[in-house]
Design a protein around this motif. Structure first.
Motif, PDB file in Angstrom:
ATOM      1  N   PRO A 162       0.377   6.847  -7.256  1.00 54.63           N
ATOM      2  CA  PRO A 162       0.405   7.023  -8.716  1.00 54.63           C
ATOM      3  C   PRO A 162       1.685   6.489  -9.353  1.00 54.63           C
ATOM      4  O   PRO A 162       1.688   6.163 -10.548  1.00 54.63           O
ATOM      5  N   ASP A 163       2.767   6.391  -8.603  1.00 55.05           N
ATOM      6  CA  ASP A 163       4.036   5.924  -9.164  1.00 55.05           C
ATOM      7  C   ASP A 163       3.956   4.458  -9.582  1.00 55.05           C
ATOM      8  O   ASP A 163       4.491   4.066 -10.624  1.00 55.05           O
ATOM      9  N   ARG A 184      -0.135   1.003   9.468  1.00 52.82           N
ATOM     10  CA  ARG A 184      -0.708  -0.283   9.875  1.00 52.82           C
ATOM     11  C   ARG A 184      -1.388  -0.990   8.701  1.00 52.82           C
ATOM     12  O   ARG A 184      -1.388  -2.217   8.623  1.00 52.82           O
ATOM     13  N   HIS A 185      -1.964  -0.199   7.827  1.00 51.99           N
ATOM     14  CA  HIS A 185      -2.682  -0.765   6.688  1.00 51.99           C
ATOM     15  C   HIS A 185      -2.159  -0.091   5.415  1.00 51.99           C
ATOM     16  O   HIS A 185      -2.047   1.136   5.353  1.00 51.99           O
ATOM     17  N   ILE A 186      -1.844  -0.892   4.411  1.00 49.54           N
ATOM     18  CA  ILE A 186      -1.295  -0.368   3.167  1.00 49.54           C
ATOM     19  C   ILE A 186      -2.338  -0.477   2.052  1.00 49.54           C
ATOM     20  O   ILE A 186      -3.229  -1.328   2.085  1.00 49.54           O
ATOM     21  N   LYS A 187      -2.201   0.433   1.098  1.00 54.64           N
ATOM     22  CA  LYS A 187      -3.085   0.408  -0.070  1.00 54.64           C
ATOM     23  C   LYS A 187      -2.338   0.032  -1.339  1.00 54.64           C
ATOM     24  O   LYS A 187      -2.955  -0.402  -2.309  1.00 54.64           O
ATOM     25  N   CYS A 188      -1.026   0.245  -1.341  1.00 50.20           N
ATOM     26  CA  CYS A 188      -0.218  -0.150  -2.491  1.00 50.20           C
ATOM     27  C   CYS A 188       0.640  -1.334  -2.078  1.00 50.20           C
ATOM     28  O   CYS A 188       1.518  -1.196  -1.214  1.00 50.20           O
ATOM     29  N   SER A 189       0.408  -2.473  -2.670  1.00 47.20           N
ATOM     30  CA  SER A 189       1.142  -3.690  -2.295  1.00 47.20           C
ATOM     31  C   SER A 189       2.589  -3.669  -2.762  1.00 47.20           C
ATOM     32  O   SER A 189       3.388  -4.501  -2.320  1.00 47.20           O
ATOM     33  N   ILE A 190       2.950  -2.751  -3.647  1.00 47.68           N
ATOM     34  CA  ILE A 190       4.318  -2.703  -4.167  1.00 47.68           C
ATOM     35  C   ILE A 190       5.202  -1.810  -3.286  1.00 47.68           C
ATOM     36  O   ILE A 190       6.227  -2.258  -2.759  1.00 47.68           O
ATOM     37  N   CYS A 191       4.802  -0.559  -3.113  1.00 42.72           N
ATOM     38  CA  CYS A 191       5.655   0.378  -2.368  1.00 42.72           C
ATOM     39  C   CYS A 191       5.261   0.492  -0.899  1.00 42.72           C
ATOM     40  O   CYS A 191       5.985   1.104  -0.117  1.00 42.72           O
TER      41      CYS A 191
END
Length: 350
Positions: free
Chosen positions: A148-149, A134-141
Protein backbone atom coordinates in the motif's frame (compact mmCIF):
# COMPACT_ATOMS: atom_id res chain seq x y z
CA UNK A 1 74.19 -82.30 55.01
CA UNK A 2 76.60 -82.17 52.11
CA UNK A 3 76.92 -79.32 49.74
CA UNK A 4 75.67 -81.56 46.92
CA UNK A 5 72.49 -82.44 48.82
CA UNK A 6 71.93 -78.79 49.72
CA UNK A 7 72.37 -77.93 46.10
CA UNK A 8 69.78 -80.45 45.02
CA UNK A 9 67.28 -79.19 47.59
CA UNK A 10 67.48 -75.60 46.37
CA UNK A 11 64.18 -74.66 44.64
CA UNK A 12 65.95 -73.09 41.68
CA UNK A 13 67.85 -76.32 41.04
CA UNK A 14 64.65 -78.32 41.23
CA UNK A 15 63.17 -75.94 38.71
CA UNK A 16 66.14 -76.53 36.41
CA UNK A 17 65.77 -80.26 36.78
CA UNK A 18 62.16 -80.10 35.75
CA UNK A 19 62.88 -77.88 32.80
CA UNK A 20 65.86 -79.82 31.53
CA UNK A 21 64.63 -83.34 32.31
CA UNK A 22 65.85 -85.90 29.79
CA UNK A 23 68.30 -83.37 28.36
CA UNK A 24 65.77 -81.03 26.82
CA UNK A 25 63.28 -78.24 27.58
CA UNK A 26 59.73 -79.46 28.09
CA UNK A 27 57.04 -77.93 25.95
CA UNK A 28 55.01 -75.08 27.30
CA UNK A 29 51.84 -77.21 27.21
CA UNK A 30 53.46 -79.83 29.45
CA UNK A 31 54.43 -77.32 32.14
CA UNK A 32 51.51 -74.84 32.20
CA UNK A 33 47.74 -75.19 32.07
CA UNK A 34 46.72 -73.09 29.05
CA UNK A 35 43.76 -70.74 29.44
CA UNK A 36 41.86 -69.23 26.53
CA UNK A 37 41.87 -65.38 26.49
CA UNK A 38 38.09 -65.35 26.86
CA UNK A 39 38.41 -67.04 30.28
CA UNK A 40 40.71 -64.33 31.65
CA UNK A 41 39.49 -62.85 34.92
CA UNK A 42 41.25 -59.69 36.05
CA UNK A 43 40.20 -60.30 39.67
CA UNK A 44 42.28 -63.47 39.75
CA UNK A 45 45.51 -62.00 38.47
CA UNK A 46 47.38 -62.66 41.69
CA UNK A 47 46.41 -66.37 41.85
CA UNK A 48 49.33 -68.75 41.40
CA UNK A 49 49.76 -70.48 38.09
CA UNK A 50 49.59 -74.29 38.60
CA UNK A 51 51.91 -76.62 36.76
CA UNK A 52 51.65 -80.25 35.76
CA UNK A 53 54.26 -82.76 36.85
CA UNK A 54 56.78 -83.80 34.28
CA UNK A 55 56.63 -87.48 33.26
CA UNK A 56 58.68 -89.72 35.56
CA UNK A 57 59.22 -87.05 38.15
CA UNK A 58 59.22 -88.19 41.77
CA UNK A 59 56.62 -86.87 44.17
CA UNK A 60 59.36 -85.73 46.50
CA UNK A 61 60.55 -83.36 43.83
CA UNK A 62 57.10 -81.90 43.20
CA UNK A 63 57.40 -78.85 45.41
CA UNK A 64 57.28 -76.89 42.16
CA UNK A 65 53.72 -77.87 41.36
CA UNK A 66 52.41 -76.48 44.65
CA UNK A 67 52.73 -72.80 43.87
CA UNK A 68 54.78 -71.17 41.21
CA UNK A 69 54.25 -67.50 41.93
CA UNK A 70 53.81 -65.12 39.06
CA UNK A 71 54.22 -61.39 39.18
CA UNK A 72 51.10 -59.32 39.57
CA UNK A 73 50.53 -57.50 36.32
CA UNK A 74 49.52 -53.88 36.11
CA UNK A 75 48.11 -54.78 32.70
CA UNK A 76 46.62 -57.95 31.25
CA UNK A 77 49.17 -60.62 30.23
CA UNK A 78 50.03 -60.85 26.58
CA UNK A 79 47.98 -64.03 26.07
CA UNK A 80 44.88 -62.36 27.57
CA UNK A 81 44.79 -59.33 25.22
CA UNK A 82 41.70 -59.05 23.05
CA UNK A 83 43.42 -58.02 19.84
CA UNK A 84 40.16 -57.25 18.04
CA UNK A 85 39.19 -54.72 20.69
CA UNK A 86 42.72 -53.31 20.74
CA UNK A 87 42.67 -52.77 16.97
CA UNK A 88 39.29 -51.09 17.18
CA UNK A 89 40.55 -48.73 19.92
CA UNK A 90 43.61 -47.87 17.87
CA UNK A 91 41.47 -46.90 14.87
CA UNK A 92 39.18 -44.56 16.83
CA UNK A 93 41.45 -41.48 16.37
CA UNK A 94 41.65 -42.27 12.65
CA UNK A 95 37.86 -42.36 12.41
CA UNK A 96 37.66 -38.99 14.16
CA UNK A 97 40.23 -37.56 11.76
CA UNK A 98 38.45 -38.73 8.63
CA UNK A 99 34.88 -38.05 9.78
CA UNK A 100 33.53 -34.49 9.41
CA UNK A 101 33.51 -32.55 12.70
CA UNK A 102 30.18 -32.13 14.46
CA UNK A 103 29.29 -28.49 15.05
CA UNK A 104 26.12 -27.00 16.55
CA UNK A 105 23.83 -24.99 14.30
CA UNK A 106 24.27 -21.25 14.88
CA UNK A 107 20.54 -20.74 14.58
CA UNK A 108 18.97 -23.53 16.66
CA UNK A 109 21.97 -24.98 18.51
CA UNK A 110 21.45 -28.58 17.37
CA UNK A 111 24.30 -30.67 15.99
CA UNK A 112 24.48 -30.26 12.22
CA UNK A 113 23.98 -33.57 10.42
CA UNK A 114 23.08 -32.05 7.06
CA UNK A 115 23.70 -28.47 5.92
CA UNK A 116 22.71 -26.47 2.86
CA UNK A 117 25.21 -25.57 0.18
CA UNK A 118 26.95 -22.30 0.95
CA UNK A 119 25.72 -22.18 4.56
CA UNK A 120 27.64 -24.84 6.54
CA UNK A 121 27.04 -23.04 9.86
CA UNK A 122 23.30 -23.80 9.94
CA UNK A 123 21.38 -27.05 9.61
CA UNK A 124 19.17 -27.87 6.66
CA UNK A 125 16.03 -27.41 8.77
CA UNK A 126 16.95 -23.81 9.65
CA UNK A 127 17.95 -23.11 6.06
CA UNK A 128 14.60 -24.35 4.78
CA UNK A 129 12.83 -22.02 7.23
CA UNK A 130 14.41 -18.90 5.69
CA UNK A 131 11.65 -16.87 3.97
CA UNK A 132 13.52 -16.03 0.77
CA UNK A 133 11.86 -13.50 -1.51
CA UNK A 134 11.95 -15.29 -4.86
CA UNK A 135 9.03 -13.55 -6.51
CA UNK A 136 8.06 -9.91 -5.97
CA UNK A 137 4.72 -8.20 -6.42
CA UNK A 138 5.82 -4.60 -5.96
CA UNK A 139 8.43 -3.57 -8.52
CA UNK A 140 9.40 -0.49 -6.49
CA UNK A 141 10.01 -1.75 -2.95
CA UNK A 142 10.47 -5.43 -3.80
CA UNK A 143 7.77 -6.69 -1.46
CA UNK A 144 6.50 -10.24 -1.97
CA UNK A 145 2.92 -9.14 -1.17
CA UNK A 146 0.84 -6.16 -2.17
CA UNK A 147 2.33 -2.84 -1.06
CA UNK A 148 0.00 0.00 0.00
CA UNK A 149 2.92 2.40 0.53
CA UNK A 150 4.01 2.41 -3.11
CA UNK A 151 0.49 2.73 -4.51
CA UNK A 152 -0.88 5.54 -2.32
CA UNK A 153 -2.01 8.64 -4.22
CA UNK A 154 -0.34 11.09 -1.86
CA UNK A 155 3.05 9.46 -2.27
CA UNK A 156 5.77 11.99 -3.02
CA UNK A 157 8.34 11.29 -5.73
CA UNK A 158 11.08 8.96 -4.56
CA UNK A 159 14.78 9.67 -4.90
CA UNK A 160 15.69 6.04 -5.58
CA UNK A 161 14.75 3.75 -8.44
CA UNK A 162 13.86 0.56 -6.60
CA UNK A 163 14.61 -1.63 -3.61
CA UNK A 164 15.17 -5.34 -3.44
CA UNK A 165 15.23 -7.35 -0.22
CA UNK A 166 16.60 -10.81 0.38
CA UNK A 167 14.05 -12.17 2.88
CA UNK A 168 10.71 -11.29 4.42
CA UNK A 169 10.94 -9.88 7.92
CA UNK A 170 9.28 -12.74 9.79
CA UNK A 171 9.58 -13.30 13.58
CA UNK A 172 12.38 -15.79 12.93
CA UNK A 173 14.33 -13.26 10.84
CA UNK A 174 13.66 -10.59 13.46
CA UNK A 175 15.28 -12.83 16.06
CA UNK A 176 18.30 -13.46 13.83
CA UNK A 177 18.80 -9.74 13.25
CA UNK A 178 18.40 -8.96 16.95
CA UNK A 179 21.07 -11.48 17.85
CA UNK A 180 23.44 -9.92 15.33
CA UNK A 181 22.54 -6.27 15.74
CA UNK A 182 21.94 -5.94 19.48
CA UNK A 183 23.69 -8.96 21.02
CA UNK A 184 26.84 -8.88 18.92
CA UNK A 185 26.53 -12.38 17.43
CA UNK A 186 29.18 -11.86 14.75
CA UNK A 187 29.05 -15.47 13.54
CA UNK A 188 25.36 -15.11 12.71
CA UNK A 189 26.14 -11.75 11.13
CA UNK A 190 28.39 -13.55 8.66
CA UNK A 191 25.40 -15.61 7.52
CA UNK A 192 23.29 -12.50 7.05
CA UNK A 193 26.06 -10.89 5.02
CA UNK A 194 26.32 -13.96 2.80
CA UNK A 195 22.57 -13.79 2.25
CA UNK A 196 22.97 -10.19 1.09
CA UNK A 197 25.69 -11.38 -1.28
CA UNK A 198 23.21 -13.81 -2.82
CA UNK A 199 20.70 -10.96 -3.10
CA UNK A 200 23.35 -8.89 -4.87
CA UNK A 201 23.72 -11.59 -7.53
CA UNK A 202 19.97 -11.75 -8.15
CA UNK A 203 19.64 -7.97 -8.27
CA UNK A 204 22.43 -7.56 -10.81
CA UNK A 205 20.99 -10.37 -12.92
CA UNK A 206 17.59 -8.63 -12.92
CA UNK A 207 19.01 -5.23 -13.83
CA UNK A 208 21.35 -6.53 -16.52
CA UNK A 209 18.46 -8.11 -18.34
CA UNK A 210 16.61 -4.81 -18.31
CA UNK A 211 19.50 -2.78 -19.76
CA UNK A 212 21.33 -5.47 -21.76
CA UNK A 213 24.52 -4.95 -19.74
CA UNK A 214 26.04 -8.40 -19.43
CA UNK A 215 29.81 -8.31 -19.03
CA UNK A 216 30.61 -5.46 -16.67
CA UNK A 217 29.20 -4.84 -13.20
CA UNK A 218 25.92 -2.99 -13.16
CA UNK A 219 26.85 -0.71 -10.26
CA UNK A 220 29.69 1.77 -10.02
CA UNK A 221 29.68 2.42 -6.25
CA UNK A 222 28.37 0.63 -3.17
CA UNK A 223 27.63 2.62 -0.03
CA UNK A 224 25.54 2.09 3.11
CA UNK A 225 23.27 3.80 5.60
CA UNK A 226 25.40 5.41 8.34
CA UNK A 227 24.74 5.32 12.07
CA UNK A 228 25.42 7.98 14.67
CA UNK A 229 28.52 8.04 16.85
CA UNK A 230 26.31 7.21 19.85
CA UNK A 231 25.09 4.05 18.13
CA UNK A 232 28.64 3.16 17.16
CA UNK A 233 29.76 3.40 20.78
CA UNK A 234 26.77 1.36 21.88
CA UNK A 235 27.13 -1.50 19.36
CA UNK A 236 30.74 -1.25 18.27
CA UNK A 237 29.90 -1.75 14.59
CA UNK A 238 27.56 -0.64 11.83
CA UNK A 239 25.49 -3.62 10.70
CA UNK A 240 24.72 -1.97 7.35
CA UNK A 241 28.42 -1.60 6.58
CA UNK A 242 29.11 -5.29 7.26
CA UNK A 243 26.36 -6.21 4.83
CA UNK A 244 27.64 -3.72 2.26
CA UNK A 245 31.15 -5.18 2.41
CA UNK A 246 29.85 -8.53 1.16
CA UNK A 247 27.69 -6.90 -1.51
CA UNK A 248 30.68 -4.93 -2.82
CA UNK A 249 32.85 -8.05 -2.81
CA UNK A 250 30.32 -10.08 -4.78
CA UNK A 251 29.68 -7.28 -7.26
CA UNK A 252 33.39 -6.32 -7.50
CA UNK A 253 32.44 -2.72 -6.86
CA UNK A 254 34.31 -0.18 -4.69
CA UNK A 255 32.79 0.43 -1.26
CA UNK A 256 32.70 4.09 -0.22
CA UNK A 257 31.48 5.81 2.93
CA UNK A 258 29.65 8.69 1.27
CA UNK A 259 27.11 9.61 3.96
CA UNK A 260 27.01 10.60 7.60
CA UNK A 261 24.36 11.54 10.15
CA UNK A 262 23.95 15.15 11.18
CA UNK A 263 22.38 14.22 14.53
CA UNK A 264 21.43 11.29 16.71
CA UNK A 265 17.87 9.95 16.60
CA UNK A 266 15.88 7.38 18.52
CA UNK A 267 15.26 3.93 17.11
CA UNK A 268 12.95 3.99 14.10
CA UNK A 269 11.36 0.58 14.72
CA UNK A 270 8.82 2.00 17.20
CA UNK A 271 7.67 4.90 14.96
CA UNK A 272 4.98 5.09 12.31
CA UNK A 273 5.46 6.27 8.74
CA UNK A 274 4.81 9.98 9.39
CA UNK A 275 7.09 10.04 12.44
CA UNK A 276 9.84 8.38 10.49
CA UNK A 277 9.66 10.91 7.67
CA UNK A 278 9.68 13.87 10.06
CA UNK A 279 12.46 12.41 12.18
CA UNK A 280 14.70 11.65 9.20
CA UNK A 281 14.28 14.99 7.43
CA UNK A 282 17.75 16.41 6.77
CA UNK A 283 19.45 13.85 8.99
CA UNK A 284 21.68 12.36 6.27
CA UNK A 285 24.33 14.55 4.70
CA UNK A 286 27.39 13.86 2.51
CA UNK A 287 30.47 12.73 4.41
CA UNK A 288 33.25 15.25 4.90
CA UNK A 289 35.56 13.51 2.43
CA UNK A 290 32.85 12.25 0.09
CA UNK A 291 33.95 14.45 -2.83
CA UNK A 292 37.56 13.28 -2.51
CA UNK A 293 36.41 9.66 -2.51
CA UNK A 294 34.36 10.21 -5.64
CA UNK A 295 37.20 12.01 -7.41
CA UNK A 296 39.50 9.11 -6.66
CA UNK A 297 37.22 6.95 -8.79
CA UNK A 298 37.58 9.32 -11.77
CA UNK A 299 33.91 10.19 -11.82
CA UNK A 300 34.59 12.77 -14.54
CA UNK A 301 35.21 9.88 -16.93
CA UNK A 302 31.68 8.67 -16.25
CA UNK A 303 29.86 11.81 -17.40
CA UNK A 304 28.68 10.18 -20.59
CA UNK A 305 26.61 7.68 -18.62
CA UNK A 306 24.56 7.53 -15.48
CA UNK A 307 26.41 6.76 -12.30
CA UNK A 308 24.68 3.84 -10.63
CA UNK A 309 24.97 3.66 -6.83
CA UNK A 310 23.83 0.82 -4.62
CA UNK A 311 22.71 1.72 -1.08
CA UNK A 312 22.74 -1.12 1.48
CA UNK A 313 20.76 -1.35 4.74
CA UNK A 314 19.45 -4.09 7.02
CA UNK A 315 15.63 -3.65 6.94
CA UNK A 316 13.28 -1.84 4.56
CA UNK A 317 10.08 -0.81 6.38
CA UNK A 318 8.53 2.31 4.89
CA UNK A 319 11.41 3.33 2.65
CA UNK A 320 11.89 6.66 4.44
CA UNK A 321 15.50 5.88 5.45
CA UNK A 322 16.45 4.73 1.97
CA UNK A 323 14.75 7.75 0.36
CA UNK A 324 16.47 10.22 2.73
CA UNK A 325 19.88 8.68 1.97
CA UNK A 326 19.18 8.69 -1.78
CA UNK A 327 18.28 12.38 -1.63
CA UNK A 328 21.58 13.18 0.13
CA UNK A 329 23.51 11.20 -2.50
CA UNK A 330 21.87 13.11 -5.32
CA UNK A 331 22.86 16.40 -3.68
CA UNK A 332 26.43 15.15 -3.45
CA UNK A 333 26.71 14.67 -7.21
CA UNK A 334 24.99 17.89 -8.24
CA UNK A 335 28.32 19.72 -8.41
CA UNK A 336 29.92 16.99 -10.53
CA UNK A 337 27.31 17.21 -13.31
CA UNK A 338 27.00 13.43 -13.19
CA UNK A 339 23.53 11.96 -13.40
CA UNK A 340 22.97 9.37 -10.73
CA UNK A 341 20.61 6.48 -10.21
CA UNK A 342 20.22 5.19 -6.66
CA UNK A 343 19.24 1.58 -6.01
CA UNK A 344 18.67 -0.05 -2.65
CA UNK A 345 19.49 -3.54 -1.40
CA UNK A 346 18.29 -4.53 2.07
CA UNK A 347 18.50 -7.79 3.94
CA UNK A 348 14.81 -7.91 4.96
CA UNK A 349 11.53 -6.41 3.78
CA UNK A 350 9.18 -5.63 6.64
Amino acid sequence: MSNASNKNMHPSNNYRQVLFKNGGLHKFSNLYTYQHPSSYDASKQSEPLMTESAPGQKKSEEHLDQQVSIHEYSRAPYTYIDWGLALESALIPLHKLLAPPAYPCLACGKIISDSAKGYPEICSACYSSIPWIRHIKCSICGRAAGCPDCTRETLEPRHFVLNRSVVSYTPLMRDWLARFKFRGDEALGGILARMVGDGMKRLECELRLSCNRKKTSFFDIVTYVPISSERMLERGFNQARLLAVEAARVGRVPLLELLQRSRHTDKQSSKNRRQRIQDLYGIFIPADDAEEQVKSLRVNDLRKKELKILLVDDVYTTGSTVDACAHALQELFITTDVKTEIYSLTWARS
